[in-house]
Design an enzyme around this catalytic site. Structure first.
Site, PDB file in Angstrom:
ATOM      1  N   ASP A 271       0.857  -1.189   0.000  1.00 55.97           N
ATOM      2  CA  ASP A 271       0.000   0.000   0.000  1.00 55.97           C
ATOM      3  C   ASP A 271       0.891   1.236   0.000  1.00 55.97           C
ATOM      4  O   ASP A 271       1.856   1.321   0.774  1.00 55.97           O
ATOM      5  CB  ASP A 271      -0.919   0.016   1.219  1.00 55.97           C
ATOM      6  CG  ASP A 271      -1.995   1.084   1.098  1.00 55.97           C
ATOM      7  OD1 ASP A 271      -2.969   0.853   0.371  1.00 55.97           O
ATOM      8  OD2 ASP A 271      -1.836   2.151   1.725  1.00 55.97           O
ATOM      9  N   ASP A 314      -4.621   2.415  -4.499  1.00 56.00           N
ATOM     10  CA  ASP A 314      -3.154   2.452  -4.421  1.00 56.00           C
ATOM     11  C   ASP A 314      -2.623   1.193  -3.742  1.00 56.00           C
ATOM     12  O   ASP A 314      -1.571   1.225  -3.104  1.00 56.00           O
ATOM     13  CB  ASP A 314      -2.694   3.707  -3.678  1.00 56.00           C
ATOM     14  CG  ASP A 314      -3.221   3.761  -2.247  1.00 56.00           C
ATOM     15  OD1 ASP A 314      -4.208   3.061  -1.953  1.00 56.00           O
ATOM     16  OD2 ASP A 314      -2.644   4.496  -1.426  1.00 56.00           O
TER      17      ASP A 314
END
Length: 653
Positions: A271, A314
């Site tokens: 992440d 993301d």
């Protein structure tokens, strides 16, 4: 404008002057040659036997030069040709040019041998009596017919044989001046003409068959290419080009299917850190460009033993077919690559990443367990070791139990009081007039605070409370519905579990009927993942909702499993283009792609909404592309209905 794949290739030219066609990828001259070489040895054997028989019947009548030396030379030449044609060859090595050359040489050889044989036969006809003269005629007729049939795959050579042999023979018979000879010559000529007509029709059927086989081969090749392209698109993320979530879990399932004993592997969840501020400050367009750069850097780590996929937003997933130590080494290298500065136009930004790892079989033996534990390791990394790598361990196992707090809070929650709804408008692209709103749920728990909608619904699904949460949110929506202007619609999102649950669908329909609202102003939004589990059940549920008057919208179109069959087979009224296409409005190729999607929806007579409009330029490009409706942060963020209506009223004033 047609693409290169749409433009038909120019035809080849066959040996007889017709357009070249062939079986599969072989041109017609090659097919002709391969078929012909199987029939020419019998033709030469016919010539050999007929010549030997004719020479034998004239033995002692004609000179030895005509009964021994000349026919002996012709027979030897025929035997040599038989051996040449029967010699094994590499069929794949025969090119079109070589085949054409060999076919032309065969035509020349056919004309030359025809001239020699007929000249020799007529020379023998000068000797002997009635029987011998009749044998010459029979020799000419049988030889011509045999050659015609053996040359069926080379019609021009067959015509040359007939022209040379029968032309000379007919002239010879007419010159002899006997009615019998002339009649026999004309008879042989007429039969030969009919046989040539049959030969030509047979050759036409052969070329037609080869043409159909070539077309079938091209269609198969094109279908295979399309299937490969569809498979690639179905497993690729449209923004970064990396494998997508679907491919990630398919690869994980394949590794788990090996069972034990098997080499170890680890999975990870990556992440990005500091991505949200960049996305909020500089806009989603710049955020998407940043993801594209990061995706390109991560792609360099992919290979036969490592797969990196974009799972969404993301967040990225990684599968490493090696030990946990090797996975940590690769994770460290990936973090260093991600941290390198990224130029975005006039600015340079830098992000980091946190990584959570889980090893098989220590952390779990199912895809669900492995991913959940890698995800929890990531969660711990972002909380305690941001920018670092955390592997799942027994200590983290105990921390997972803290999730029970969320489950307990949800089980005891008063959702009718704690659940709130916010609304994001859908507007006309040209006037920005609001035509409807999309409802989004928010939960503020007194025990644990604000809970993201994704976590709320995931926990509800895990607890079997999906119907309870959905119906609580829908009742809040129905309460707000009457406050909307009469000409505006309201969209409500349904999760895959809602579509798969007949009880939830029946409860929704019951509440619509009880509320007395105009169901035609209600839109149920579904995602493509709702259709994966049981397509038939999903279709039945949507038809029931549509039967009560509501409309159906397919959300996030273009990012997952959409296909023409999906659009045709489901009762869909509205298509919502995924926000990932909005950033592609900045380049020509993206605009052409978006325009193609719009043309598709228009041809299917479906209403189309463009989601994720973040800039004025994107709104303008979407408008120019023909889209009538849009939604996104540039237009309005999700807010409470009172505030939204107040803003709309002030703008109208």
């Amino acid at each position: 404008m047609a693409s290169k794949a749409d433009v038909a290739a120019p035809p080849f030219v066959a040996a007889d002057g017709s357009p070249e066609r062939g079986s599969g990828q072989r041109p017609l001259p090659v097919v002709q040659f391969l078929r012909l070489r199987k029939q020419l040895p019998p033709m030469y054997l016919i010539l050999t036997m007929n010549a030997a028989a004719l020479a034998y019947t004239h033995e002692g009548i004609a000179p030895p030069s005509l009964t021994l030396w000349l026919p002996g030379g012709l027979i030897i030449a025929c035997i040599i040709r038989v051996l040449q044609w029967m010699r094994p060859i590499d069929e794949n090595a025969i090119s079109k040019e070589l085949a054409l050359s060999l076919l032309r040489r065969t035509e020349i050889m056919a004309a030359a041998l025809s001239l020699l044989f007929v000249t020799w036969a007529l020379a023998l006809d000068q000797f002997g009596h009635g029987d011998e003269h009749g044998h010459v005629t029979v020799f000419v007729a049988i030889t011509v017919m045999g050659c015609i049939f053996c040359l069926s795959y080379l019609p021009r050579a067959a015509h040359l044989v007939c022209l040379v042999v029968l032309g000379i023979f007919l002239t010879y018979c007419l010159a002899r001046g006997t009615v019998t000879m002339a009649s026999m010559a004309v008879n042989i000529l007429m039969v030969s003409v009919v046989v040539l007509k049959v030969l030509r029709d047979s050759y036409g059927s052969f070329t037609a068959l080869e043409d159909s086989q070539a077309a079938l081969h091209r269609e198969r090749v094109q279908a295979q290419r399309l299937a490969e392209e569809n498979a690639r698109l179905a497993h690729s993320d449209p923004l970064t080009g990396l494998p997508n979530r679907r491919y990630f879990f398919a690869r994980l399932d394949a590794l788990l299917a090996r069972g034990e004993p098997a080499p170890p592997f680890a999975i990870g969840v990556i992440d990005l850190d500091r991505f949200k501020p960049i996305n909020d400050v500089h806009g989603h367009a710049q955020g998407d460009r940043l993801l594209q750069v990061i995706g390109e850097r991560l792609r360099s780590a992919t290979g036969p033993d490592a797969v990196i996929a974009r799972l969404g937003g993301d967040e990225f997933g990684i599968i490493i077919e090696d030990s946990m130590e090797a996975a940590e080494t690769m994770g460290t290298w990936l973090c260093e690559r991600v941290q390198e500065p990224v130029p975005l136009g006039d600015i340079v930004v830098s992000v980091g990443c946190s990584v959570g790892l889980a090893a098989w079989p220590e952390a779990g033996t199912s895809a669900h367990d492995l991913f959940d534990r890698a995800d929890f390791a990531l969660y711990h990394a972002k909380r305690a070791r941001r920018g670092g790598i955390v592997r799942f361990s027994c200590d983290l196992e105990r921390m997972i139990r803290s999730e029970q707090a969320l489950e307990a809070a949800l089980q005891s929650a008063d959702l009718k009081r704690e659940l709130a709804m916010v609304y994001q408008p859908i507007v006309r692209t040209r006037s920005l007039a609001m035509v409807g709103v999309e409802a989004l749920a928010r939960w503020e728990s007194p025990a644990i605070g604000a809970v993201p909608a994704e976590q709320l619904f995931a926990t509800a699904e895990r607890l079997g409370m999906a119907r309870t949460v959905t119906l609580a949110a829908f009742e809040r929506v129905l309460a707000d519905f009457t406050r909307l202007p009469h000409e505006q619609r309201l969209s409500f999102n349904l999760a895959p579990t809602d579509i798969a649950d007949p009880g939830t669908v029946a409860a929704l329909i019951e509440r619509i009927a009880r509320s007395g609202i105009d169901a035609e102003r209600l839109v149920f939004e579904i995602t493509e993942t709702s259709l994966i589990g049981d397509f038939g059940a999903a279709r039945s549920a949507l038809e029931q909702l549509r039967a009560c008057g509501a409309k159906i919208a397919l959300d996030d179109f273009g990012t997952g499993y959409s296909s023409l069959s999906t659009l045709h087979m489901l009762p869909i009224d509205i298509i919502k283009i995924d926000r990932s296409f909005a950033v592609r409005l900045d380049d020509g190729e993206g605009r052409r792609l978006v325009r193609a999607i719009f043309d598709l929806t228009r041809s299917l007579r479906l209403e189309c909404v463009f989601e994720g409009i973040e800039t004025e330029m994107q709104l303008m490009e979407a408008t120019l592309a023909g889209f009538h409706y849009a939604q996104g942060y540039f237009i309005e963020r999700p807010v409470a209905l009172d505030l939204l209506l107040e803003r709309q009223a002030s703008r109208a004033a």
